[in-house]
Design a protein around this motif. Structure first.
Motif, PDB file in Angstrom:
ATOM      1  N   VAL A  32       0.844  -1.209   0.000  1.00  0.00           N
ATOM      2  CA  VAL A  32       0.000   0.000   0.000  1.00  0.00           C
ATOM      3  C   VAL A  32       0.871   1.249   0.000  1.00  0.00           C
ATOM      4  N   TYR A  33       1.915   1.261   0.808  1.00  0.00           N
ATOM      5  CA  TYR A  33       2.804   2.424   0.839  1.00  0.00           C
ATOM      6  C   TYR A  33       3.556   2.593  -0.480  1.00  0.00           C
ATOM      7  N   VAL A  34       3.968   1.489  -1.083  1.00  0.00           N
ATOM      8  CA  VAL A  34       4.675   1.574  -2.368  1.00  0.00           C
ATOM      9  C   VAL A  34       3.735   2.094  -3.445  1.00  0.00           C
ATOM     10  N   VAL A  35       2.493   1.636  -3.452  1.00  0.00           N
ATOM     11  CA  VAL A  35       1.526   2.120  -4.450  1.00  0.00           C
ATOM     12  C   VAL A  35       1.252   3.611  -4.253  1.00  0.00           C
ATOM     13  N   PHE A  36       1.124   4.047  -3.010  1.00  0.00           N
ATOM     14  CA  PHE A  36       0.878   5.471  -2.778  1.00  0.00           C
ATOM     15  C   PHE A  36       2.102   6.327  -3.081  1.00  0.00           C
ATOM     16  N   SER A  37       3.279   5.708  -3.183  1.00  0.00           N
ATOM     17  CA  SER A  37       4.454   6.485  -3.576  1.00  0.00           C
ATOM     18  C   SER A  37       4.448   6.796  -5.072  1.00  0.00           C
ATOM     19  N   LEU A  38       3.516   6.213  -5.818  1.00  0.00           N
ATOM     20  CA  LEU A  38       3.348   6.572  -7.235  1.00  0.00           C
ATOM     21  C   LEU A  38       2.919   8.030  -7.380  1.00  0.00           C
ATOM     22  N   ILE A  39       2.181   8.523  -6.413  1.00  0.00           N
ATOM     23  CA  ILE A  39       1.745   9.921  -6.430  1.00  0.00           C
ATOM     24  C   ILE A  39       2.956  10.764  -6.031  1.00  0.00           C
ATOM     25  N   PRO A  40       3.369  11.717  -6.841  1.00  0.00           N
ATOM     26  CA  PRO A  40       4.661  12.390  -6.618  1.00  0.00           C
ATOM     27  C   PRO A  40       4.674  13.446  -5.517  1.00  0.00           C
ATOM     28  N   TYR A  41       3.818  13.319  -4.519  1.00  0.00           N
ATOM     29  CA  TYR A  41       3.789  14.272  -3.418  1.00  0.00           C
ATOM     30  C   TYR A  41       3.855  13.519  -2.096  1.00  0.00           C
TER      31      TYR A  41
END
Length: 147
Positions: A32-41
């Motif tokens: 989940v954290y890796v997927v949310f790191s797709l968002i560049p903020y």
């Protein structure tokens, strides 16, 4: 109507399916954290943090009730579980922050390509603490939370 606090007890149980469920939960947390790191903020990591730190608060609240009526072994096991879970969430958060910051400083033109390369590098750099914490979380989750 008044409510009386009921002490909780900890029972120690370990079986393979519970450990595998704990491993899956730890891997999903990291994913989940890796997927949310797709968002560049960096602000995007707040979304999983709200959920997982909220769950940490419930685990701490559970520890309070276990401390009222359990043995020292039960209190120690649940305390170790809370500490390992907090460290796992912290390491996943730091990993996501590092992915976001390194993607911003990368020179590649294609965003998904530089994100995937950066994710691979950061996960390989942090593999040992992540694996140890996920395995510790799985073992303690299977031991402390009977199901």
């Amino acid at each position: 109507m008044t409510y009386k606090a009921q002490p909780l007890t900890v029972t120690f149980m370990r079986n393979d399916s519970r450990i595998l469920q704990g491993l899956l939960r730890g891997i999903i947390l990291l994913a989940v954290y890796v997927v949310f790191s797709l968002i560049p903020y960096r602000f995007a990591v707040l979304i999983p943090n709200l959920a997982y730190f909220g769950l940490l608060v419930t685990y701490i609240w559970q520890l309070v009730f276990i401390a009222m009526g359990s043995s020292m072994a039960g209190i120690g096991a649940d305390f170790a579980f809370v500490i390992v879970y907090a460290l796992l969430v912290y390491c996943a958060t730091i990993t996501a922050f590092q992915i976001i910051e390194r993607v911003k400083s990368s020179r590649s033109v294609y965003y998904f390509h530089k994100w995937s390369k950066t994710t691979k590098k950061v996960l390989f750099a942090h593999w040992l603490p992540l694996i140890v914490l996920i395995c510790g979380y799985a073992f303690l989750w299977a031991t402390v939370n009977p199901g």
